[in-house]
Design a protein around this motif. Structure first.
Motif, PDB file in Angstrom:
ATOM      1  N   LYS A  27     128.052  60.227  99.783  1.00  0.00           N
ATOM      2  CA  LYS A  27     128.541  61.599  99.898  1.00  0.00           C
ATOM      3  C   LYS A  27     130.026  61.671  99.568  1.00  0.00           C
ATOM      4  O   LYS A  27     130.520  62.651  99.021  1.00  0.00           O
ATOM      5  N   ILE A  28     130.756  60.614  99.926  1.00  0.00           N
ATOM      6  CA  ILE A  28     132.191  60.544  99.642  1.00  0.00           C
ATOM      7  C   ILE A  28     132.441  59.996  98.240  1.00  0.00           C
ATOM      8  O   ILE A  28     133.284  60.494  97.494  1.00  0.00           O
ATOM      9  N   SER A  29     131.692  58.937  97.891  1.00  0.00           N
ATOM     10  CA  SER A  29     131.866  58.266  96.588  1.00  0.00           C
ATOM     11  C   SER A  29     130.489  58.100  95.944  1.00  0.00           C
ATOM     12  O   SER A  29     129.807  57.099  96.187  1.00  0.00           O
ATOM     13  N   PRO A  30     130.035  59.071  95.151  1.00  0.00           N
ATOM     14  CA  PRO A  30     128.658  59.073  94.635  1.00  0.00           C
ATOM     15  C   PRO A  30     128.281  57.847  93.808  1.00  0.00           C
ATOM     16  O   PRO A  30     127.092  57.556  93.658  1.00  0.00           O
ATOM     17  N   HIS A  31     129.273  57.129  93.278  1.00  0.00           N
ATOM     18  CA  HIS A  31     128.986  55.973  92.429  1.00  0.00           C
ATOM     19  C   HIS A  31     129.394  54.661  93.098  1.00  0.00           C
ATOM     20  O   HIS A  31     129.594  53.657  92.417  1.00  0.00           O
ATOM     21  N   HIS A  32     129.514  54.672  94.418  1.00  0.00           N
ATOM     22  CA  HIS A  32     129.937  53.478  95.148  1.00  0.00           C
ATOM     23  C   HIS A  32     128.928  52.352  94.906  1.00  0.00           C
ATOM     24  O   HIS A  32     127.740  52.490  95.198  1.00  0.00           O
ATOM     25  N   PRO A  33     129.370  51.192  94.373  1.00  0.00           N
ATOM     26  CA  PRO A  33     128.407  50.144  93.992  1.00  0.00           C
ATOM     27  C   PRO A  33     127.611  49.581  95.161  1.00  0.00           C
ATOM     28  O   PRO A  33     126.418  49.291  95.025  1.00  0.00           O
ATOM     29  N   VAL A  34     128.254  49.428  96.325  1.00  0.00           N
ATOM     30  CA  VAL A  34     127.534  48.894  97.487  1.00  0.00           C
ATOM     31  C   VAL A  34     126.532  49.917  97.999  1.00  0.00           C
ATOM     32  O   VAL A  34     125.392  49.572  98.345  1.00  0.00           O
ATOM     33  N   GLY A  35     126.925  51.177  98.050  1.00  0.00           N
ATOM     34  CA  GLY A  35     125.994  52.211  98.472  1.00  0.00           C
ATOM     35  C   GLY A  35     124.767  52.282  97.578  1.00  0.00           C
ATOM     36  O   GLY A  35     123.625  52.343  98.062  1.00  0.00           O
ATOM     37  N   LEU A  36     124.978  52.232  96.275  1.00  0.00           N
ATOM     38  CA  LEU A  36     123.860  52.264  95.342  1.00  0.00           C
ATOM     39  C   LEU A  36     123.048  50.972  95.407  1.00  0.00           C
ATOM     40  O   LEU A  36     121.832  50.993  95.204  1.00  0.00           O
ATOM     41  N   ALA A  37     123.703  49.840  95.734  1.00  0.00           N
ATOM     42  CA  ALA A  37     122.964  48.585  95.895  1.00  0.00           C
ATOM     43  C   ALA A  37     122.023  48.666  97.085  1.00  0.00           C
ATOM     44  O   ALA A  37     120.897  48.142  97.038  1.00  0.00           O
ATOM     45  N   VAL A  38     122.453  49.320  98.159  1.00  0.00           N
ATOM     46  CA  VAL A  38     121.579  49.491  99.325  1.00  0.00           C
ATOM     47  C   VAL A  38     120.376  50.351  98.960  1.00  0.00           C
ATOM     48  O   VAL A  38     119.232  50.035  99.318  1.00  0.00           O
ATOM     49  N   VAL A  39     120.612  51.428  98.218  1.00  0.00           N
ATOM     50  CA  VAL A  39     119.496  52.286  97.784  1.00  0.00           C
ATOM     51  C   VAL A  39     118.537  51.499  96.898  1.00  0.00           C
ATOM     52  O   VAL A  39     117.313  51.564  97.065  1.00  0.00           O
ATOM     53  N   ALA A  40     119.092  50.737  95.960  1.00  0.00           N
ATOM     54  CA  ALA A  40     118.255  49.949  95.056  1.00  0.00           C
ATOM     55  C   ALA A  40     117.502  48.860  95.817  1.00  0.00           C
ATOM     56  O   ALA A  40     116.312  48.614  95.558  1.00  0.00           O
ATOM     57  N   GLY A  41     118.174  48.181  96.754  1.00  0.00           N
ATOM     58  CA  GLY A  41     117.529  47.146  97.535  1.00  0.00           C
ATOM     59  C   GLY A  41     116.423  47.694  98.407  1.00  0.00           C
ATOM     60  O   GLY A  41     115.353  47.077  98.543  1.00  0.00           O
ATOM     61  N   ALA A  42     116.654  48.864  98.995  1.00  0.00           N
ATOM     62  CA  ALA A  42     115.613  49.499  99.809  1.00  0.00           C
ATOM     63  C   ALA A  42     114.405  49.845  98.952  1.00  0.00           C
ATOM     64  O   ALA A  42     113.254  49.685  99.378  1.00  0.00           O
ATOM     65  N   ALA A  43     114.659  50.309  97.723  1.00  0.00           N
ATOM     66  CA  ALA A  43     113.551  50.643  96.826  1.00  0.00           C
ATOM     67  C   ALA A  43     112.753  49.394  96.449  1.00  0.00           C
ATOM     68  O   ALA A  43     111.512  49.412  96.464  1.00  0.00           O
ATOM     69  N   LEU A  44     113.436  48.311  96.125  1.00  0.00           N
ATOM     70  CA  LEU A  44     112.719  47.083  95.771  1.00  0.00           C
ATOM     71  C   LEU A  44     111.927  46.536  96.949  1.00  0.00           C
ATOM     72  O   LEU A  44     110.797  46.056  96.773  1.00  0.00           O
TER      73      LEU A  44
END
Length: 291
Positions: free
Chosen positions: A149-166
């Motif tokens: 919400k603060i940083s839409p392209h935050h690499p760690v935040g997106l890694a958590v989303v990607a890891g949860a999906a996998l």
């Protein structure tokens, strides 16, 4: 040619971005010069803020090389002055997390949030801990509400989303998070995701992710090192050691790379042998192999 503290810090940031062995040496050298100038600083910015800025950058560089002890010692310099400095606490939380000290990582991250409730790195640590411990919904809620919400392209935040999906066998969700990250910080995303998947023992998924990452940038020593380590986890030692050797040639400061190569060169190769029987392969001390 840089002489001011700000100029030296800028040089260090540029060297860090290059990522090579020589660049890492340059970054450490100019940060050392910057630290020497802090005592003589007389500008409008308080001296401790200038020193913290230099030390936080040095701590981040140590973390990137998996030099956990040096990174922790650097953050401790700041925390001895101010035990509630949020950036140092969040950095220390990442150090603990990388060594799988989940309780200590959570404690440091929570302490950072006491001073800065919106600190994205601290929230990222707590989200990764939640995902590793199987609390997928909590991890996703935290990164979406507090990090992305603060940083839409935050690499760690997106890694958590990607890891949860996998971990949920959702390739479409993984692809969306990956594609969002690739335009901004692909290496940081891939490394954060690989560490997260390894912590969840998803080694096959890690291999898919890192194979893709290395294809995108074969010159990145950090990606080569992470890929080599995961190949070793999968029993592909020839390929794994080759990847680690390639990473070491470009970056001689990554402690994970060095420690693993030393393990083979100094312990496994001279003192162990492989014995095979059908599909079974055992690695045994040479003096006991015949028995």
């Amino acid at each position: 040619k840089a002489t001011s503290i700000d100029g030296l810090v800028a040089v260090a940031k540029a060297a860090r971005a290059r990522g090579t062995t020589g660049a890492f040496q340059d970054a450490n050298m100019v940060l050392g010069d910057a630290e020497k100038q802090v005592a003589a600083h007389t500008g409008p910015e308080p001296q401790f803020m200038v020193q913290d800025r230099v030390l936080l950058l040095r701590g981040a560089i140590f973390r990137e090389k998996y030099a956990a002890t040096e990174a922790a010692d650097t953050y401790d310099i700041i925390l001895k002055r101010d035990p509630w400095q949020p950036d140092a606490l969040a950095g220390l939380a990442v150090v603990h997390l990388e060594q799988l000290r989940l309780a200590a990582a959570s404690q440091s991250a929570e302490a950072a949030l006491q001073t800065n409730p919106r600190h994205p790195e601290a929230h990222g640590v707590l989200a990764r801990v939640a995902l590793v411990e199987g609390r997928r919904a909590e991890a996703l809620d935290r990164v979406r509400s507090q990090v992305l919400k603060i940083s839409p392209h935050h690499p760690v935040g997106l890694a958590v989303v990607a890891g949860a999906a996998l971990s949920a066998d959702d390739p479409a969700g993984f692809a969306r998070a990956r594609d969002e990250a690739l335009a901004y910080a692909p290496t940081a995303f891939y490394l954060a995701l690989a560490d997260l998947l390894v912590s969840m023992h998803l080694y096959e998924q890690t291999e898919v992710v890192l194979t893709e990452a290395v294809k995108r940038d074969e010159t990145d020593a950090s990606l080569q090192s992470a890929h080599g380590l995961n190949l070793l986890r999968l029993g592909k030692e020839t390929e794994g050691r080759a990847a680690l050797a390639k990473a070491w040639k470009r970056d001689r400061f990554n402690e994970r790379t060095r420690n693993t190569l030393d393990l083979y060169d100094q312990r496994i190769d001279p003192h162990y042998t492989d014995v095979s029987d059908g599909d079974l392969r055992l690695r045994l001390p040479k003096e006991d192999a015949e028995l």
